[in-house]
Design a protein around this motif. Structure first.
Motif, PDB file in Angstrom:
ATOM      1  N   UNK A   1      22.534  36.714 116.047  1.00 57.54           N
ATOM      2  CA  UNK A   1      22.320  37.685 115.591  1.00 57.54           C
ATOM      3  C   UNK A   1      22.108  37.753 113.952  1.00 57.54           C
ATOM      4  N   UNK A   2      21.417  38.575 113.224  1.00 52.46           N
ATOM      5  CA  UNK A   2      21.415  38.696 111.889  1.00 52.46           C
ATOM      6  C   UNK A   2      20.866  39.900 111.514  1.00 52.46           C
ATOM      7  N   UNK A   3      21.503  40.146 110.266  1.00 51.43           N
ATOM      8  CA  UNK A   3      20.927  41.472 109.518  1.00 51.43           C
ATOM      9  C   UNK A   3      20.487  41.361 108.185  1.00 51.43           C
ATOM     10  N   UNK A   4      19.811  42.089 107.375  1.00 47.01           N
ATOM     11  CA  UNK A   4      19.192  41.775 106.119  1.00 47.01           C
ATOM     12  C   UNK A   4      18.959  43.218 105.568  1.00 47.01           C
ATOM     13  N   UNK A   5      19.548  43.435 104.100  1.00 45.82           N
ATOM     14  CA  UNK A   5      19.269  44.667 103.628  1.00 45.82           C
ATOM     15  C   UNK A   5      17.734  44.910 103.148  1.00 45.82           C
ATOM     16  N   UNK A   6      16.909  45.452 103.357  1.00 40.07           N
ATOM     17  CA  UNK A   6      15.599  45.810 103.005  1.00 40.07           C
ATOM     18  C   UNK A   6      15.424  46.583 101.585  1.00 40.07           C
ATOM     19  N   UNK A   7      16.252  47.634 101.668  1.00 40.81           N
ATOM     20  CA  UNK A   7      16.464  48.446 100.304  1.00 40.81           C
ATOM     21  C   UNK A   7      17.642  49.110 100.261  1.00 40.81           C
ATOM     22  N   UNK A   8      18.306  49.044  99.151  1.00 39.59           N
ATOM     23  CA  UNK A   8      19.622  49.743  99.070  1.00 39.59           C
ATOM     24  C   UNK A   8      19.783  50.467  97.530  1.00 39.59           C
ATOM     25  N   UNK A   9      18.634  50.898  97.089  1.00 38.41           N
ATOM     26  CA  UNK A   9      18.626  51.294  95.818  1.00 38.41           C
ATOM     27  C   UNK A   9      18.877  50.397  94.504  1.00 38.41           C
ATOM     28  N   UNK A  10      18.361  49.283  95.051  1.00 37.34           N
ATOM     29  CA  UNK A  10      18.134  48.077  94.067  1.00 37.34           C
ATOM     30  C   UNK A  10      19.931  47.806  93.522  1.00 37.34           C
ATOM     31  N   UNK A  11      20.870  48.325  94.333  1.00 35.35           N
ATOM     32  CA  UNK A  11      22.389  48.102  93.831  1.00 35.35           C
ATOM     33  C   UNK A  11      22.610  46.413  93.889  1.00 35.35           C
TER      34      UNK A  11
END
Length: 357
Positions: A18-28
């Motif tokens: 499994x894998x996960x990735x942040x696509x958008x987080x307010x450019x934090x």
């Protein structure tokens, strides 16, 4: 299928990727990365400032030792003249041509000059120790500075003015870079805080499969047949968190305003420092020229007094007074010379030039 109970030993295995990735987080994360880089630059500027501070201290200590060395040499020259004068006067006193009081006066003059030599040597030793401690050297090791040849000191007008020095200094001195970096970090902190207002989007995926000894198929075929793929998107929308984000943003924005003021004060302080250093240089230049003229005049006065003393026109008190005035003028000229040199080097340092003699 048979509705019969069986009691068998079985084994099973599973595979899960499994894998996960942040696509958008307010450019934090992007702003956090930029903040880390700016923090690294800030530490480099602080390190450079520490080096600059130590460099100025070492330069000041070095120039002080040069002054001490010349002061000691002058004191030693003075007593040589007095010893020769004492020997000549002693012969005249023994011959009855001069009163014995002149000899006593020269003995007192000689004792004063011997004390001046001791004081000059003590001052030199103490200033050497100060430099040794600045350099973190062992005090028991032999340490002598290299003495440059300074034949003359240029008293020409400094080539540029305060504003020009300031424009060069603000682009090179780490004090300004530190204030600018602190402001940039505050701005990035504000962006990171504002980013918490935005929804965040993340993607995830997984590949799962399993096999069991219950089935007759091969493990590879079971894993292939039982493979299950998963892809998903997760959206998180901030609605209410006890106004924590609002307070964080307000605090960060206040810090930005504070760092903007700090930067403006850093500019103002630097300008005042350079303005004062430039005025001190002009004052040191005037003092150097005045003491140079004073020494020249007192040299002529001493030569004239010495000739009069040799023929008995003036007494030993007047002769000693002329000699002491010349000695003080020589000391004042040395002090003015090295003060003028150091203040010139300080302005060069603000302009980003290395300190050299």
């Amino acid at each position: 299928n048979t509705f019969l109970f069986t009691n068998d030993r079985t084994s099973s295995s599973g595979v899960n990727i499994s894998s996960s990735v942040d696509i958008f987080n307010g450019f934090s994360k992007l702003n956090t990365l930029r903040k880390s880089k700016e923090s690294y630059d800030l530490s480099r500027y602080a390190h450079k400032k520490a080096i600059n501070d130590i460099s100025l201290q070492i330069a000041s200590a070095y120039i002080k030792i040069l002054f001490d060395m010349e002061e000691l040499e002058n004191a030693q020259k003075q007593i040589k003249v007095t010893v020769l004068q004492y020997e000549r006067i002693q012969k005249l006193v023994n011959a009855g041509n001069l009163p014995k009081g002149d000899l006593y006066n020269l003995e007192a003059q000689k004792a004063s000059e011997e004390l001046a030599i001791i004081n000059a040597q003590n001052t030199l030793d103490i200033d050497y120790l100060n430099l040794i401690q600045l350099l973190d050297l062992s005090s028991d090791q032999s340490f002598k500075i290299a003495k440059p040849i300074i034949e003359s000191v240029s008293s020409k007008k400094y080539p540029i003015n305060v504003d020009m020095i300031f424009n060069e200094a603000k682009d090179s001195l780490p004090e300004i870079r530190i204030a600018e970096s602190n402001l940039q970090i505050a701005r990035l902190n504000s962006k990171i805080a504002v980013g918490k207002y935005f929804p965040s989007l993340s993607g995830s995926g997984a590949i799962r499969s399993s096999s069991s000894s219950e089935f007759t198929e091969s493990i590879n075929k079971q894993i292939d047949d039982n493979r299950r793929d998963y892809v998903g998107l997760t959206v998180s929308i901030p609605i209410f968190n006890n106004l924590q984000t609002s307070e964080t943003v307000a605090s960060a924005q206040f810090d930005v305003k504070s760092k903007e003021i700090d930067l403006e004060m850093a500019y103002n302080d630097l300008y005042k420092i350079i303005q004062k250093a430039f005025q001190e240089l002009l004052s040191a230049q005037k003092k150097y020229e005045a003491t140079k003229n004073q020494k020249k005049a007192l040299e002529e006065a001493f030569k004239y007094s010495q000739k009069k003393y040799d023929v008995g026109v003036v007494n030993s008190y007047d002769f000693a007074d002329a000699k002491n005035k010349l000695r003080k003028a020589e000391s004042d000229l040395l002090s003015a010379k090295y003060d003028f040199i150091f203040k010139t080097k300080v302005l060069d340092f603000y302009r980003g030039k290395p300190i050299t003699l």
